[in-house]
Design a protein around this motif. Sequence first.
Motif, PDB file in Angstrom:
ATOM      1  N   ASN A 144      40.960  45.067  36.365  1.00 39.17           N
ATOM      2  CA  ASN A 144      41.624  44.155  37.143  1.00 39.17           C
ATOM      3  C   ASN A 144      42.591  44.921  38.192  1.00 39.17           C
ATOM      4  O   ASN A 144      43.415  45.695  37.751  1.00 39.17           O
ATOM      5  CB  ASN A 144      42.804  43.156  36.187  1.00 39.17           C
TER       6      ASN A 144
ATOM      7  N   GLY B 155      37.852  32.529  34.647  1.00 42.38           N
ATOM      8  CA  GLY B 155      36.664  33.205  35.302  1.00 42.38           C
ATOM      9  C   GLY B 155      35.404  32.546  35.527  1.00 42.38           C
ATOM     10  O   GLY B 155      34.721  32.745  36.371  1.00 42.38           O
TER      11      GLY B 155
ATOM     12  N   MET C 199      40.096  38.726  40.864  1.00 37.21           N
ATOM     13  CA  MET C 199      38.987  38.036  39.583  1.00 37.21           C
ATOM     14  C   MET C 199      37.780  39.044  39.353  1.00 37.21           C
ATOM     15  O   MET C 199      37.083  38.588  38.585  1.00 37.21           O
ATOM     16  CB  MET C 199      38.623  36.858  40.396  1.00 37.21           C
TER      17      MET C 199
ATOM     18  N   ARG D 291      37.044  39.959  35.238  1.00 43.18           N
ATOM     19  CA  ARG D 291      36.372  38.694  34.533  1.00 43.18           C
ATOM     20  C   ARG D 291      35.173  38.340  35.100  1.00 43.18           C
ATOM     21  O   ARG D 291      34.084  37.928  34.475  1.00 43.18           O
ATOM     22  CB  ARG D 291      37.525  37.633  34.568  1.00 43.18           C
ATOM     23  N   SER D 292      34.875  38.213  36.499  1.00 39.97           N
ATOM     24  CA  SER D 292      33.676  37.798  37.013  1.00 39.97           C
ATOM     25  C   SER D 292      32.686  39.066  36.804  1.00 39.97           C
ATOM     26  O   SER D 292      31.645  38.696  36.579  1.00 39.97           O
ATOM     27  CB  SER D 292      33.832  38.266  38.572  1.00 39.97           C
TER      28      SER D 292
END
Length: 451
Positions: free
Chosen positions: A18, A254, A384, A387-388
């Motif tokens: 992240n 996400g 993001m 998580r993406s």
Amino acid sequence: MPSFPPTSPTLSPASFSNPSKDAETPARDAPAPSDIPAWLPPALHVFAFRDYRRQWVGAFASSIGSWMQQVAQAWLILELTASPFYLGLDAFLGMAPMLGLSLAGGAVADRIDRRKLLLASQAVQLSSALTLAILVGTRALQGMLLVYAILGLSFLTGMAQAMSGPAYMALLPNLAPKPFVGQAIAGNAMQFNLARVVGPMLAGLVMARFGATACFALNALSFLAVMAALATIHPPPQVSAETAQSWTQEVLVGMRYVFGDPLRRRLCILAALTTGLGIAVPTLLPQYAKAVWRGDEVLFSRLAACSGLGAVAGALVVAAVAKKAPSLPLVFGAQAALGLCMALLAVTGWLWLACLWLFAGGALLVAAYALVTTCFQQSVADDMRGRSVSLYMVCFRGGMAVGGLLAGTAAQWWSVPATFGLTGLALVAVGAWAALDGRPMTPPALGQTAD
């Protein structure tokens, strides 16, 4: 067994962690130009850093061992069952854990020491390879009992890889200064694809002289190289994840971000279809060598090496193209061309021409994988990204798992050439559908944040 392709996308514009955490993570200082040997080409400057160099060498040795086991294991299953279905089932069980454990592995990688997690994973995979070597070498199990044991060990290895994959992807950018992270990721993909050439060639020679047991034993030994590297590197201190949201809430956010956007949703679908259809050739190559060309394990290893050489060429070409942002038409073209190569492989009557189509198909397979992944990375906001990418990899690897099982089932009912032809034409249709769809697919500018 190795991941296919490497679990870290080859052309990531940012690390998988992240970005909000990256700002808190101690970064290595970029070295002065005099600290890098003058004889080292600019494209290889990342090898001037000890930790990255050690990890690369260890990973390369382990990847060679893993490819040796993949070739030997596939051939052994084919000899024991004479069934392409079990080749597909083995591929499915090796990749299926990624569907359920990759997100959990990402959460674990942010909360505990990544080196310890990786060392534990390598120990599990070493034990699995050593167990297989003992079972085959001592003939403790034979026939279908041995097949079931192989399938179980594949699933165990897949679980270890699924849990440790995010940790490796998060550790890799910390082994070199930030200006060299792109080279570090590209170098990781290069070692994997070079191992795709060396591993199968060595496997053919070792199997012909010593049998499959030696390949499994050598793979077990190869894990010691990467474990030694992990024990001697000194990455910056890891900052544990701190968030007001629960892990479940973060995953749900996400999912809404990825699947609620038309562009990102379509790229995930394209990734799943590309991997699901393109995996047919790597999965069924042992049956193709034996049933179509009446070959042995040596011919199979040479055909696998042809595909590996193509993968290296494809990685080099994509790395050059990626200096400019990869356009979506390149993705569609690579998919359609890959499908055409698979269809031509199904109907060719000359071995040299089959080798040519395998070389071209290997290059296009890696190119299609890398281009789709890079387009997805460009469509993701920085805050993001972690998580993406985890969700994207579920689609990416999930397509492989399901595709391998379906390819084995289709080959069992019809034939390997028919399966190659059908999946190839389907891949051409996927590329045509994506190219002709009128909806815009323009990635946002890099660095954009989520709303």
